[in-house]
Design a protein around this motif. Structure first.
Motif, PDB file in Angstrom:
ATOM      1  N   GLY A  34     112.481 -42.614  52.877  1.00  0.00           N
ATOM      2  CA  GLY A  34     113.521 -41.664  52.527  1.00  0.00           C
ATOM      3  C   GLY A  34     112.994 -40.316  52.081  1.00  0.00           C
ATOM      4  O   GLY A  34     113.616 -39.281  52.323  1.00  0.00           O
ATOM      5  N   GLU A  46     119.717 -42.339  56.837  1.00  0.00           N
ATOM      6  CA  GLU A  46     119.656 -43.641  56.180  1.00  0.00           C
ATOM      7  C   GLU A  46     120.770 -44.553  56.674  1.00  0.00           C
ATOM      8  O   GLU A  46     120.550 -45.739  56.971  1.00  0.00           O
ATOM      9  CB  GLU A  46     119.767 -43.448  54.672  1.00  0.00           C
ATOM     10  CG  GLU A  46     119.845 -44.707  53.849  1.00  0.00           C
ATOM     11  CD  GLU A  46     120.128 -44.377  52.407  1.00  0.00           C
ATOM     12  OE1 GLU A  46     119.152 -44.191  51.659  1.00  0.00           O
ATOM     13  OE2 GLU A  46     121.316 -44.277  52.017  1.00  0.00           O
ATOM     14  N   GLU A  67     111.587 -44.654  48.540  1.00  0.00           N
ATOM     15  CA  GLU A  67     112.499 -43.621  48.065  1.00  0.00           C
ATOM     16  C   GLU A  67     111.806 -42.419  47.436  1.00  0.00           C
ATOM     17  O   GLU A  67     112.440 -41.387  47.224  1.00  0.00           O
ATOM     18  CB  GLU A  67     113.472 -44.217  47.037  1.00  0.00           C
ATOM     19  CG  GLU A  67     114.584 -45.003  47.651  1.00  0.00           C
ATOM     20  CD  GLU A  67     115.422 -44.172  48.605  1.00  0.00           C
ATOM     21  OE1 GLU A  67     116.022 -43.165  48.192  1.00  0.00           O
ATOM     22  OE2 GLU A  67     115.464 -44.523  49.793  1.00  0.00           O
ATOM     23  N   GLU A  72     115.090 -42.238  42.043  1.00  0.00           N
ATOM     24  CA  GLU A  72     115.841 -42.243  43.298  1.00  0.00           C
ATOM     25  C   GLU A  72     116.157 -43.668  43.729  1.00  0.00           C
ATOM     26  O   GLU A  72     117.184 -43.930  44.373  1.00  0.00           O
ATOM     27  CB  GLU A  72     115.040 -41.554  44.410  1.00  0.00           C
ATOM     28  CG  GLU A  72     114.899 -40.055  44.269  1.00  0.00           C
ATOM     29  CD  GLU A  72     113.948 -39.640  43.172  1.00  0.00           C
ATOM     30  OE1 GLU A  72     113.008 -40.417  42.874  1.00  0.00           O
ATOM     31  OE2 GLU A  72     114.127 -38.554  42.609  1.00  0.00           O
ATOM     32  N   LEU A  73     115.286 -44.601  43.355  1.00  0.00           N
ATOM     33  CA  LEU A  73     115.425 -45.984  43.802  1.00  0.00           C
ATOM     34  C   LEU A  73     116.577 -46.703  43.102  1.00  0.00           C
ATOM     35  O   LEU A  73     117.344 -47.429  43.741  1.00  0.00           O
ATOM     36  CB  LEU A  73     114.108 -46.729  43.551  1.00  0.00           C
ATOM     37  CG  LEU A  73     114.031 -48.179  44.016  1.00  0.00           C
ATOM     38  CD1 LEU A  73     114.219 -48.269  45.523  1.00  0.00           C
ATOM     39  CD2 LEU A  73     112.679 -48.782  43.605  1.00  0.00           C
ATOM     40  N   LEU A  76     120.016 -45.871  44.411  1.00  0.00           N
ATOM     41  CA  LEU A  76     120.146 -46.400  45.778  1.00  0.00           C
ATOM     42  C   LEU A  76     120.534 -47.874  45.746  1.00  0.00           C
ATOM     43  O   LEU A  76     121.453 -48.300  46.453  1.00  0.00           O
ATOM     44  CB  LEU A  76     118.836 -46.230  46.537  1.00  0.00           C
ATOM     45  CG  LEU A  76     118.809 -46.902  47.914  1.00  0.00           C
ATOM     46  CD1 LEU A  76     119.526 -46.044  48.939  1.00  0.00           C
ATOM     47  CD2 LEU A  76     117.386 -47.194  48.368  1.00  0.00           C
TER      48      LEU A  76
END
Length: 209
Positions: A34, A46, A67, A72-73, A76
């Protein structure tokens, strides 16, 4: 059942590519990074990759996704949890760094404060999106190694059955666990990843993947 493995960074994905490559082709996988895409196009790209992976014509067993960081993970995972678990029926494994400090205790019997922080953070995010009756909670530890632990958590949202997902958490980071230095080239990195997989890393990862 297909499995999505959601990772912080590219090295985590590379470690798991090496892990699956040791299975002599018995597991097919695809990767998606990503962090290589602009934020303006990321969701579209995505979405296309996820539709391909969850579609009828998909031949891959595992979808490895990085990510570019834990911040960011976590959103998600929370954002995709409902479709992963209840629409696509995909198993999920989360791969994270806990960034434990030297004075944070971790051994075969002790608790891990940073792990508890991860559970609490995911729980708060899930409640904020899916409602106050929704939650994430720790289920069990499969193994606590020196550098890496394997566990499972429960995702529970209103009007759905609770669903477990797996977690691989590095006490500090993969780089620390495998002894990877900033100046290492790709060949040296792969050698160190393979050495880690030959010991604690492979033993712990096999508990969940």
């Amino acid at each position: 059942m297909s499995r999505a493995v959601l990772c912080e960074g590219k090295r985590d994905v590379r470690l798991l590519e090496r892990f699956y490559e040791r299975r002599d082709g018995s597991v097919s996988f695809d990767t998606f990074h990503g962090e290589r895409h602009e934020s303006s196009e990321l969701k579209s790209v995505e979405g296309n990759e996820l539709r391909r992976f969850t579609g009828r014509r998909n031949d891959d067993d595992v979808f490895l996704k990085s990510e570019g960081g834990v911040e960011e993970l976590k959103p998600l995972l929370v954002r995709l949890a409902r479709p992963f678990f209840y629409e696509w029926q995909v198993d999920v494994c989360l791969v994270v760094d806990l960034d434990e400090r030297d004075h944070d205790r971790w051994d075969e019997t002790s608790d891990t404060d940073r792990y508890d922080d991860l559970v609490s953070d995911l729980d708060e995010r899930v409640g904020g999106i899916y409602g106050r009756e929704s939650e994430v909670e720790h289920e069990q530890f499969y193994r606590k190694g020196r550098h890496l632990l394997a566990s499972s958590m429960l995702f529970d949202i209103e009007r759905h059955e609770p669903t477990a997902f797996d977690v691989l958490a590095f006490r500090t980071s993969l780089e620390d666990a495998a002894g990877i230095a900033d100046g290492d080239d790709d060949t040296t990195e792969d050698e160190k990843l393979d050495e880690f997989l030959s010991g604690e890393g492979g033993e712990t990862i096999r508990r969940v993947l």
